[in-house]
Design a protein around this motif. Structure first.
Motif, PDB file in Angstrom:
ATOM      1  N   THR A 228       0.831  -1.206   0.000  1.00 23.72           N
ATOM      2  CA  THR A 228       0.000   0.000   0.000  1.00 23.72           C
ATOM      3  C   THR A 228       0.863   1.253   0.000  1.00 23.72           C
ATOM      4  O   THR A 228       0.581   2.214  -0.733  1.00 23.72           O
ATOM      5  N   VAL A 229       1.896   1.266   0.815  1.00 23.81           N
ATOM      6  CA  VAL A 229       2.776   2.443   0.911  1.00 23.81           C
ATOM      7  C   VAL A 229       3.457   2.707  -0.436  1.00 23.81           C
ATOM      8  O   VAL A 229       3.566   3.856  -0.880  1.00 23.81           O
ATOM      9  N   ALA A 230       3.906   1.649  -1.112  1.00 23.65           N
ATOM     10  CA  ALA A 230       4.554   1.804  -2.415  1.00 23.65           C
ATOM     11  C   ALA A 230       3.554   2.297  -3.463  1.00 23.65           C
ATOM     12  O   ALA A 230       3.885   3.162  -4.293  1.00 23.65           O
ATOM     13  N   ARG A 231       2.330   1.758  -3.452  1.00 23.62           N
ATOM     14  CA  ARG A 231       1.321   2.211  -4.417  1.00 23.62           C
ATOM     15  C   ARG A 231       1.006   3.687  -4.225  1.00 23.62           C
ATOM     16  O   ARG A 231       0.782   4.415  -5.189  1.00 23.62           O
ATOM     17  N   ALA A 232       0.976   4.122  -2.964  1.00 21.93           N
ATOM     18  CA  ALA A 232       0.680   5.530  -2.694  1.00 21.93           C
ATOM     19  C   ALA A 232       1.719   6.445  -3.327  1.00 21.93           C
ATOM     20  O   ALA A 232       1.398   7.550  -3.764  1.00 21.93           O
ATOM     21  N   LYS A 233       2.964   5.968  -3.387  1.00 25.88           N
ATOM     22  CA  LYS A 233       4.030   6.772  -3.998  1.00 25.88           C
ATOM     23  C   LYS A 233       4.026   6.659  -5.516  1.00 25.88           C
ATOM     24  O   LYS A 233       4.003   7.671  -6.227  1.00 25.88           O
ATOM     25  N   TYR A 234       4.024   5.450  -6.028  1.00 27.99           N
ATOM     26  CA  TYR A 234       4.257   5.255  -7.456  1.00 27.99           C
ATOM     27  C   TYR A 234       2.992   5.337  -8.313  1.00 27.99           C
ATOM     28  O   TYR A 234       3.074   5.552  -9.518  1.00 27.99           O
ATOM     29  N   ARG A 235       1.821   5.173  -7.691  1.00 28.31           N
ATOM     30  CA  ARG A 235       0.578   5.279  -8.445  1.00 28.31           C
ATOM     31  C   ARG A 235      -0.256   6.486  -8.026  1.00 28.31           C
ATOM     32  O   ARG A 235      -1.344   6.704  -8.573  1.00 28.31           O
ATOM     33  N   GLY A 236       0.238   7.240  -7.047  1.00 29.91           N
ATOM     34  CA  GLY A 236      -0.445   8.465  -6.642  1.00 29.91           C
ATOM     35  C   GLY A 236      -1.809   8.250  -6.028  1.00 29.91           C
ATOM     36  O   GLY A 236      -2.716   9.072  -6.202  1.00 29.91           O
ATOM     37  N   ILE A 237      -1.971   7.149  -5.286  1.00 24.93           N
ATOM     38  CA  ILE A 237      -3.305   6.862  -4.740  1.00 24.93           C
ATOM     39  C   ILE A 237      -3.595   7.620  -3.451  1.00 24.93           C
ATOM     40  O   ILE A 237      -4.749   7.649  -2.999  1.00 24.93           O
ATOM     41  N   ASN A 238      -2.572   8.216  -2.826  1.00 25.42           N
ATOM     42  CA  ASN A 238      -2.830   8.945  -1.583  1.00 25.42           C
ATOM     43  C   ASN A 238      -3.473  10.290  -1.871  1.00 25.42           C
ATOM     44  O   ASN A 238      -2.953  11.077  -2.669  1.00 25.42           O
ATOM     45  N   LYS A 239      -4.577  10.560  -1.233  1.00 26.41           N
ATOM     46  CA  LYS A 239      -5.317  11.796  -1.465  1.00 26.41           C
ATOM     47  C   LYS A 239      -5.403  12.671  -0.218  1.00 26.41           C
ATOM     48  O   LYS A 239      -6.203  13.603  -0.176  1.00 26.41           O
TER      49      LYS A 239
END
Length: 323
Positions: A228-239
């Motif tokens: 999840t932490v990696a996706r937030a960085k590389y896919r911009g999922i953190n809002k």
């Protein structure tokens, strides 16, 4: 330990200069201690920061997450007494300690809540006082009495001491002894995340700005919640992101910490203050996690005291995560 009653409130106005040297008992903070041959490798597989690369004389922010990447605890990690220490709000320790111990049966590591006394030395003269108490440099220093001194920022040091050493220091030091509320003010002004029990499993690390505080390594091996932490960085999922907000309150907020944001002529729920400090003149500063696409001019208000408008303040660091 009657000497712990020496710490008293220090009322202040928002325009007042703060004392040059203060000492406080950090009674709402605690430490989880990890000691054993496998402490480094075990912790490396549990937290967001790089434990293996942490020098003896440095500390780092980090987070311990669940499998979905939600934060159990945000902490400051440092070497302490032949092991490691996680400095975090005491209310978060019970749940986090149980989670951290889950797989420890397979490793040579003892994980406990420390009984050390935590003192905060702060103010513009704090650095000079620490230099007089220690003979080494660095941001983590060993004290002659077996304790540790850990630099928090340019004007603050954490002291981790056994009860006897803490009592000796409190009785001898020439510093104003204050309650810990002012320490929290410094945390808020520095926009350092404070995850109490009520905030556990609510946010991913980037939502509390840990990437901006060097609390996430994207180069280390696997750890719980990494996907999840990696996706937030590389896919911009953190809002979401954590912000400093400022407003006026007519009375203490207590547990009524819900904020609303202006949407046209209406108001919608925005989030709850994770920490706040109220000056005697009513000016109040707080930390809150908000959508990270809000305009800087967005008006906010405290739901329980809607007559005053709150504003988003500039952060002391950038939210970019370029690692």
């Amino acid at each position: 330990m009657d000497w712990l009653n020496d710490f008293t409130p220090h009322p202040t106005l928002s325009s007042d200069p703060l004392p040059a040297l203060m000492l406080t008992h950090l009674k709402s903070w605690g430490i989880i201690s990890l000691i054993g041959n496998d402490a480094k490798s075990y912790l490396q597989g549990q937290v967001t920061c790089d434990v293996v690369q942490l020098p003896q004389d440095q500390s780092t922010f980090g987070a311990h997450c669940d499998a979905k990447g939600k934060v159990w605890a945000a902490f400051r990690l440092f070497h302490h007494q032949a092991g490691y220490a996680l400095f975090e709000p005491k209310s978060a320790i019970e749940k986090q300690l149980a989670e951290l111990k889950k797989y420890a049966i397979f490793s040579k590591v003892d994980i406990i809540e420390s009984h050390d006394i935590l003192l905060g030395l702060f103010g513009e003269q704090a650095q000079a006082m620490i230099d007089s108490l220690t003979t080494t440099g660095g941001d983590v220093r060993q004290l002659n009495n077996g304790g540790s001194a850990v630099k928090i920022d340019e004007q603050r040091w954490l002291l981790v001491l056994d009860p006897q050493a803490a009592e000796t220091l409190v009785n001898q030091i020439e510093a104003l002894k204050v309650e810990e509320a002012l320490w929290r003010l410094y945390d808020i002004q520095a926009a350092l995340p404070i995850i109490e029990q009520v905030e556990q499993n609510e946010h991913i690390p980037q939502a509390i700005n840990l990437q901006a505080l060097n609390g996430i390594s994207f180069k280390k091996g696997c750890y719980t919640g990494q996907e999840t932490v990696a996706r937030a960085k590389y896919r911009g999922i953190n809002k979401r992101a954590m912000y400093i907000v400022k407003g006026h309150t007519d009375s203490d907020i207590g547990e009524e910490t819900s904020l609303e944001r202006a949407v046209g002529e209406n108001w919608r729920g925005a989030g709850k203050l994770m920490a706040y400090y109220r000056f005697n003149d009513g000016e109040t500063l707080g930390l809150v996690v908000l959508p990270n696409n809000l305009e800087a001019e967005t008006a906010l208000r405290l739901a329980s005291q809607p007559q005053a408008t709150w504003t988003i303040q500039a952060l002391p660091y950038s939210l970019d995560d370029d690692e």
